[in-house]
Design a protein around this motif. Structure first.
Motif, PDB file in Angstrom:
ATOM      1  N   THR A  25      17.321  36.356 -15.622  1.00 13.87           N
ATOM      2  CA  THR A  25      16.527  37.167 -14.704  1.00 13.87           C
ATOM      3  C   THR A  25      16.058  38.475 -15.322  1.00 13.87           C
ATOM      4  O   THR A  25      14.913  38.893 -15.125  1.00 13.87           O
ATOM      5  CB  THR A  25      17.353  37.497 -13.438  1.00 13.87           C
ATOM      6  N   VAL A  26      16.935  39.145 -16.071  1.00 14.50           N
ATOM      7  CA  VAL A  26      16.707  40.520 -16.512  1.00 14.50           C
ATOM      8  C   VAL A  26      15.980  40.562 -17.850  1.00 14.50           C
ATOM      9  O   VAL A  26      16.300  39.809 -18.784  1.00 14.50           O
ATOM     10  CB  VAL A  26      18.041  41.286 -16.616  1.00 14.50           C
ATOM     11  N   ILE A  27      15.006  41.457 -17.942  1.00 12.38           N
ATOM     12  CA  ILE A  27      14.315  41.782 -19.195  1.00 12.38           C
ATOM     13  C   ILE A  27      14.377  43.296 -19.349  1.00 12.38           C
ATOM     14  O   ILE A  27      13.941  44.038 -18.466  1.00 12.38           O
ATOM     15  CB  ILE A  27      12.851  41.312 -19.181  1.00 12.38           C
ATOM     16  N   ASP A  55      25.017  47.944 -14.906  1.00 13.35           N
ATOM     17  CA  ASP A  55      25.867  46.865 -15.423  1.00 13.35           C
ATOM     18  C   ASP A  55      25.130  45.531 -15.482  1.00 13.35           C
ATOM     19  O   ASP A  55      25.745  44.466 -15.485  1.00 13.35           O
ATOM     20  CB  ASP A  55      27.142  46.740 -14.586  1.00 13.35           C
ATOM     21  N   LEU A  56      23.811  45.585 -15.564  1.00 12.58           N
ATOM     22  CA  LEU A  56      23.030  44.350 -15.559  1.00 12.58           C
ATOM     23  C   LEU A  56      23.379  43.448 -16.744  1.00 12.58           C
ATOM     24  O   LEU A  56      23.461  42.222 -16.608  1.00 12.58           O
ATOM     25  CB  LEU A  56      21.534  44.675 -15.573  1.00 12.58           C
ATOM     26  N   ILE A  57      23.550  44.040 -17.917  1.00 12.30           N
ATOM     27  CA  ILE A  57      23.812  43.244 -19.129  1.00 12.30           C
ATOM     28  C   ILE A  57      25.251  42.757 -19.173  1.00 12.30           C
ATOM     29  O   ILE A  57      25.588  41.822 -19.904  1.00 12.30           O
ATOM     30  CB  ILE A  57      23.456  44.059 -20.387  1.00 12.30           C
ATOM     31  N   ALA A 110      27.496  46.709 -26.883  1.00  7.71           N
ATOM     32  CA  ALA A 110      28.526  47.737 -26.783  1.00  7.71           C
ATOM     33  C   ALA A 110      28.243  48.699 -25.634  1.00  7.71           C
ATOM     34  O   ALA A 110      29.147  49.062 -24.869  1.00  7.71           O
ATOM     35  CB  ALA A 110      28.633  48.495 -28.104  1.00  7.71           C
ATOM     36  N   HIS A 111      26.992  49.118 -25.511  1.00  8.68           N
ATOM     37  CA  HIS A 111      26.644  50.131 -24.519  1.00  8.68           C
ATOM     38  C   HIS A 111      26.811  49.613 -23.097  1.00  8.68           C
ATOM     39  O   HIS A 111      27.276  50.351 -22.206  1.00  8.68           O
ATOM     40  CB  HIS A 111      25.199  50.596 -24.733  1.00  8.68           C
ATOM     41  N   TYR A 112      26.461  48.356 -22.870  1.00  8.05           N
ATOM     42  CA  TYR A 112      26.472  47.811 -21.521  1.00  8.05           C
ATOM     43  C   TYR A 112      27.680  46.924 -21.237  1.00  8.05           C
ATOM     44  O   TYR A 112      27.821  46.420 -20.117  1.00  8.05           O
ATOM     45  CB  TYR A 112      25.185  47.033 -21.272  1.00  8.05           C
ATOM     46  N   GLU A 167      23.829  50.400  -8.244  1.00  8.19           N
ATOM     47  CA  GLU A 167      23.795  49.449  -7.138  1.00  8.19           C
ATOM     48  C   GLU A 167      22.363  49.083  -6.741  1.00  8.19           C
ATOM     49  O   GLU A 167      22.102  47.962  -6.275  1.00  8.19           O
ATOM     50  CB  GLU A 167      24.558  49.993  -5.933  1.00  8.19           C
ATOM     51  N   THR A 168      21.424  50.001  -6.949  1.00 15.46           N
ATOM     52  CA  THR A 168      20.015  49.696  -6.701  1.00 15.46           C
ATOM     53  C   THR A 168      19.522  48.635  -7.668  1.00 15.46           C
ATOM     54  O   THR A 168      18.868  47.657  -7.274  1.00 15.46           O
ATOM     55  CB  THR A 168      19.167  50.972  -6.824  1.00 15.46           C
TER      56      THR A 168
END
Length: 393
Positions: free
Chosen positions: A228-230, A218-220, A85-87, A184-185
């Motif tokens: 890739t993301v943890i 906005d990674l998730i 929900a958050h992301y 963006e970073t």
């Protein structure tokens, strides 16, 4: 007996070391110690949560037994729903592991990703416990200098990647600088990590105190985020559960199945009362957390109001629990930090504890953890800093 040489070569924990600077120092009643060395909450959880913990301890036998290695099913599902929900993305319960605090989430993830001789990129200044774990496991830390706003850049990191690189680690809001990394970073680091086949580990311990409304990135939201993301998280700061040791790692189910081996060997399961407290907090304390966030943001504003105008005391980073400032003296930060204890009754950590030797920014930096001092104490801190002069330091 012989001791492990990599353990002997690992730096000592900075906070206990800094507290030893207080030995033999007397602080007069009119100038009590201002301890801004540590950000951990000093107050207990709210009474409603303490009652829920007591109820579980008295009446829920499961609270005293081993639980599932990767965490309680209900808590994993609650975290998954919250992150989704958050992301604005999708996280499944099988992509969540509950750990013994966020520090343990980090070491479990690192043990799964990297071994002796591998490399991990950490922006400087780094969170010292991250560096300590890498050192004691024989993983080489590759320092990534930040810019003057304390923001790292993916373009700089790209040149540091080798065939031994296993991960890039980012902390946002940052410890020790407080800097909040722009979306963006983070997206640029994700794209770099994905292109090079390495992990992007994002420590979000202070997520709930971010100044930006809504999702900080906005990674998730990326449907393929888990290649890739943890994401790492701590319930300790949000619900004041530091002593209960409960955190989380959000990652691919494939990675978590491998991490389960570490969990089972190191802790078997996270503290069950802590897990139940975290679940109760997530379900019942959203308004209380909003109030805590508002208070932290007000204290952040107080730092800007009172320390921002001080001549020579430049705020390089500010956010969540921390201000990262550059002092005006012709002396290294560790020397200035020790003299602040003696001459101003202030205990702060020098930035040299967060960086490799010779780092130009950290040579004059101090971390001020302001979460446990109120507006009036922040004003008093500014008065004491102003009273220090280059001649005295």
């Amino acid at each position: 007996m012989r001791l492990n040489p990599v353990m002997l070569a690992t730096d000592a924990p900075p906070i206990p070391e800094a507290k030893r600077w207080l030995d033999g120092v007397t602080f007069p009643p009119e100038r009590p110690l201002l301890n801004v060395s540590q950000a951990a909450p000093v107050d207990p959880p709210p009474e409603t949560l303490r009652r829920a913990i007591a109820e579980a301890a008295l009446n829920d036998a499961e609270s005293h037994l081993y639980g599932s290695v990767l965490g309680m099913d209900d808590l994993r599902a609650e975290v998954a729903a919250n992150w989704s929900a958050h992301y604005g993305g999708h996280v499944a319960p099988g992509q969540v592991a509950i750990t013994a605090g966020c520090n343990q989430a980090f070491v479990a993830v690192m043990a799964t990703l990297a071994g002796h001789g591998d490399e991990v990129i950490l922006p400087t200044p780094w969170y010292f416990n991250h560096k300590m774990w890498l050192d004691m496991t024989g993983v080489r830390t590759v320092a990534l200098p930040c810019d003057t706003a304390m923001i790292p850049h993916a373009g700089d990191a790209e040149a540091l990647i080798t065939d031994r690189t296993r991960a890039i680690v980012l902390v946002t809001p940052n410890n020790p600088t407080g800097a909040e990394y722009p979306p963006e970073t983070l997206a640029a680091f994700r794209d770099l990590a994905r292109a090079r086949g390495i992990a992007l580990v994002v420590d979000e311990t202070y997520r709930d105190f971010h100044s930006r409304p809504g999702a900080p990135h906005d990674l998730i939201a990326d449907p393929d985020w888990d290649d890739t993301v943890i994401s790492l998280y701590s319930f300790s700061k949000t619900y004041r559960l530091t002593g209960h040791r409960v955190g989380a790692a959000i990652a691919s189910s494939k990675l978590l199945r491998e991490m389960e081996k570490f969990q089972d060997t190191a802790i078997i399961c996270a503290n069950m009362l802590g897990q139940k407290a975290a679940l109760w907090g997530m379900r019942n304390l959203s308004q209380w957390v909003a109030g805590e966030r508002a208070e932290i943001l007000d204290r952040r504003a107080a730092v800007e109001d009172h320390i921002g105008p001080l001549a020579g005391w430049d705020i390089l980073g500010l956010g969540a629990y921390f201000a990262f400032v550059s002092h005006p003296f012709d002396a290294p930060s560790d020397t200035v930090a020790r003299r602040l204890v003696q001459e101003a009754g202030v205990l702060a950590l020098p930035a040299t504890m967060f960086a490799p030797e010779g780092d130009p920014i950290c040579a004059k930096g101090l971390r001020i953890a302001f979460a446990n001092i109120d507006r009036s104490q922040i004003a008093e801190l500014a008065r004491r800093l102003a009273a220090m002069t280059p001649e005295r330091a």
